[in-house]
Design an enzyme around this catalytic site. Structure first.
Site, PDB file in Angstrom:
ATOM      1  N   LYS A  36      56.562  41.299  50.859  1.00  0.00           N
ATOM      2  CA  LYS A  36      57.772  40.721  50.255  1.00  0.00           C
ATOM      3  C   LYS A  36      58.637  41.898  49.797  1.00  0.00           C
ATOM      4  O   LYS A  36      58.956  42.038  48.610  1.00  0.00           O
ATOM      5  CB  LYS A  36      57.399  39.822  49.056  1.00  0.00           C
ATOM      6  CG  LYS A  36      56.923  38.449  49.451  1.00  0.00           C
ATOM      7  CD  LYS A  36      57.995  37.551  50.045  1.00  0.00           C
ATOM      8  CE  LYS A  36      58.941  37.022  49.003  1.00  0.00           C
ATOM      9  NZ  LYS A  36      60.010  36.181  49.635  1.00  0.00           N
ATOM     10  N   ASP A  90      45.307  35.723  51.951  1.00  0.00           N
ATOM     11  CA  ASP A  90      44.561  34.536  51.536  1.00  0.00           C
ATOM     12  C   ASP A  90      45.290  33.278  52.017  1.00  0.00           C
ATOM     13  O   ASP A  90      44.715  32.381  52.650  1.00  0.00           O
ATOM     14  CB  ASP A  90      44.472  34.552  49.997  1.00  0.00           C
ATOM     15  CG  ASP A  90      43.523  33.498  49.458  1.00  0.00           C
ATOM     16  OD1 ASP A  90      42.897  32.791  50.277  1.00  0.00           O
ATOM     17  OD2 ASP A  90      43.396  33.382  48.233  1.00  0.00           O
ATOM     18  N   TYR A 146      44.772  40.103  42.871  1.00  0.00           N
ATOM     19  CA  TYR A 146      43.552  39.463  42.373  1.00  0.00           C
ATOM     20  C   TYR A 146      42.715  40.398  41.504  1.00  0.00           C
ATOM     21  O   TYR A 146      41.815  39.952  40.803  1.00  0.00           O
ATOM     22  CB  TYR A 146      42.693  38.947  43.532  1.00  0.00           C
ATOM     23  CG  TYR A 146      43.348  37.827  44.339  1.00  0.00           C
ATOM     24  CD1 TYR A 146      44.585  37.309  43.973  1.00  0.00           C
ATOM     25  CD2 TYR A 146      42.723  37.291  45.456  1.00  0.00           C
ATOM     26  CE1 TYR A 146      45.187  36.307  44.705  1.00  0.00           C
ATOM     27  CE2 TYR A 146      43.323  36.277  46.193  1.00  0.00           C
ATOM     28  CZ  TYR A 146      44.559  35.796  45.811  1.00  0.00           C
ATOM     29  OH  TYR A 146      45.146  34.792  46.532  1.00  0.00           O
ATOM     30  N   ASP A 202      57.064  34.714  53.355  1.00  0.00           N
ATOM     31  CA  ASP A 202      57.506  33.316  53.470  1.00  0.00           C
ATOM     32  C   ASP A 202      57.890  32.993  54.909  1.00  0.00           C
ATOM     33  O   ASP A 202      57.552  31.926  55.437  1.00  0.00           O
ATOM     34  CB  ASP A 202      58.655  32.998  52.498  1.00  0.00           C
ATOM     35  CG  ASP A 202      59.698  34.100  52.412  1.00  0.00           C
ATOM     36  OD1 ASP A 202      59.474  35.177  53.002  1.00  0.00           O
ATOM     37  OD2 ASP A 202      60.743  33.892  51.768  1.00  0.00           O
ATOM     38  N   ASP A 260      44.415  30.837  55.649  1.00  0.00           N
ATOM     39  CA  ASP A 260      44.091  29.410  55.581  1.00  0.00           C
ATOM     40  C   ASP A 260      45.044  28.585  56.443  1.00  0.00           C
ATOM     41  O   ASP A 260      44.633  27.602  57.067  1.00  0.00           O
ATOM     42  CB  ASP A 260      44.128  28.909  54.133  1.00  0.00           C
ATOM     43  CG  ASP A 260      42.745  29.013  53.501  1.00  0.00           C
ATOM     44  OD1 ASP A 260      41.912  29.777  54.032  1.00  0.00           O
ATOM     45  OD2 ASP A 260      42.487  28.333  52.491  1.00  0.00           O
TER      46      ASP A 260
END
Ligand code: NAD
Length: 356
Positions: free
Chosen positions: A190, A247, A140, A223, A251
């Site tokens: 990852k 992030d 970000y 994932d 959620d």
């Protein structure tokens, strides 16, 4: 003396803050706590008063505080303001100016509310996890970034970059937080496709071996972590993640519990100064109606006790009182099955009775 700054903000932010401050006031008197509480407007409310979403005075008070309690900001009437005048700027300014790099988001279930979750009761029961998300770096914020339309085909790009200091400081927060819980950290990355993730994994492992080897560390691909969160969320204690993965995962974890009005959060810097806020926004649809659930704000106060004010036992007591309130059947409208429910302004009073 420790200092707290209360920034209620807009809409239900102000209503839920009032509940949290009522409880804080009660505990300060009962336990003779050496705390000073200051108050400032922020967001759209501050814009109406001062023409700015946060004033220099409020910002310097924030910098001089140990804990900032933040309600929520925003409403449609301020959506058309220029970018630097918009209510959200208050939040972004505080995060940046105080270097709040660590975002702590607990996701826990009150078993009595298991029916509100989209998962089966047996899978979600006793859920209690903490997501530690890096908040000021990674994809970000990485440079270079941009959109290039001068070539064909045009393209957009961002950079995911973490240096060892950034990884070490967020990993340290995760290991330390897990020491107050079940001593288990799962670091998400990852590493199968990203170099930055391979470096993240290596750095977290080194820190673990050096300073936190008595704790359990595991690594999981992002994932798979998203999948495991919905298949078997109870396998996790603390999840450590970069800005992007945190992030998304926080959620997912938040929605597992079924109720946005009950989820607190903390954002900390290296001095353990923190900003404590509910995960929800200013809810213009119910603002001013005494219908908001103030428990996310009240549990954010509890996090402030735990992470910035060295008042762990008060945090435990307040968490327990909230559990007791729910198991007694008290419900605000958002979680009530029946037509009778508690108003926002009644919740703090009920909790104070339990604390007594
Ligand atoms: P929201 O979280 O304010 O509301 C979403 C839904 O959840 C609404 O139906 C609302 O009534 C309900 N809800 C939220 N909190 C509740 C509570 N404590 N008790 C009961 N019900 C609750 O999100 P939104 O509607 O997308 O955004 C509204 C405004 O809030 C926007 O201006 C947005 O920019 C702002 N916002 C601010 C923050 C923040 O200050 N940190 C975060 C998110 C959104």
């Amino acid at each position: 003396m420790k200092k707290i700054l209360a920034l209620p903000g807009d809409g239900i932010g102000a209503e839920v803050m009032e509940s949290a401050l009522e409880i804080l006031d009660y505990l300060m008197t009962r336990d003779n706590l050496d705390l000073q509480v200051n108050h400032k407007s922020v967001g759209g409310t501050s814009y109406e008063e001062h023409g700015l979403p946060i004033t220099d005075e409020a910002l310097s008070l924030a910098k001089d505080s140990d804990a900032i309690l933040f309600g929520a900001v925003g409403a449609p009437k301020w959506d058309s303001l220029e970018w630097d005048k918009r209510p959200e700027q208050a939040l972004l300014t505080l995060r940046k100016e105080l270097d709040l790099f660590a975002n702590l988001r607990p996701a826990f279930l009150f078993n009595e509310l298991a029916d509100a979750s989209s998962l089966k009761k047996g899978v979600i029961e006793n859920l209690d996890i903490l997501i530690v998300r890096e908040l000021t770096g990674g994809l970000y914020f990485g440079e270079p970034r941009g959109i290039d339309k001068s070539v064909t085909p045009a393209f957009g790009f961002n950079t995911m970059r973490y240096d060892a200091d950034e990884i070490n400081r967020i990993a340290k927060i995760a290991f330390e937080a897990s020491q107050k819980r079940k001593n288990k950290v799962c670091s998400v990355d990852k590493a199968n496709v990203l170099e930055v993730s391979r470096f993240w994994r290596e750095t977290v492992t080194d820190l673990h071996n050096k300073n936190f080897s008595s704790q359990e560390l595991s690594h999981m691909l992002a994932d798979n972590a998203a999948m495991q969160l919905v298949i078997d969320p109870n396998q996790f204690d603390v999840i450590l993640a970069s800005n992007l993965f945190g992030d998304i995962l926080s959620d997912i974890a938040a929605t597992l519990t079924g109720s946005i009005g009950m989820l607190p959060s903390a954002s900390l810097n290296e001095k353990n100064v923190g900003m404590y806020e509910p995960c929800h926004g200013s809810a213009p649809d119910i603002a001013g109606k005494d219908l908001a659930n103030p428990l996310a704000m009240i549990l954010s106060l509890s996090m402030a006790f735990r992470y910035s004010l060295n008042l762990d036992s008060l945090a435990d007591e307040l968490d327990k009182a909230v559990r007791c309130l729910i198991s007694n059947g008290a419900r605000t409208k958002d979680i009530a099955n029946e037509s009778t429910f508690l108003k926002t302004s009644e919740v703090a009073k009920e909790l104070i009775e339990i604390l007594k």
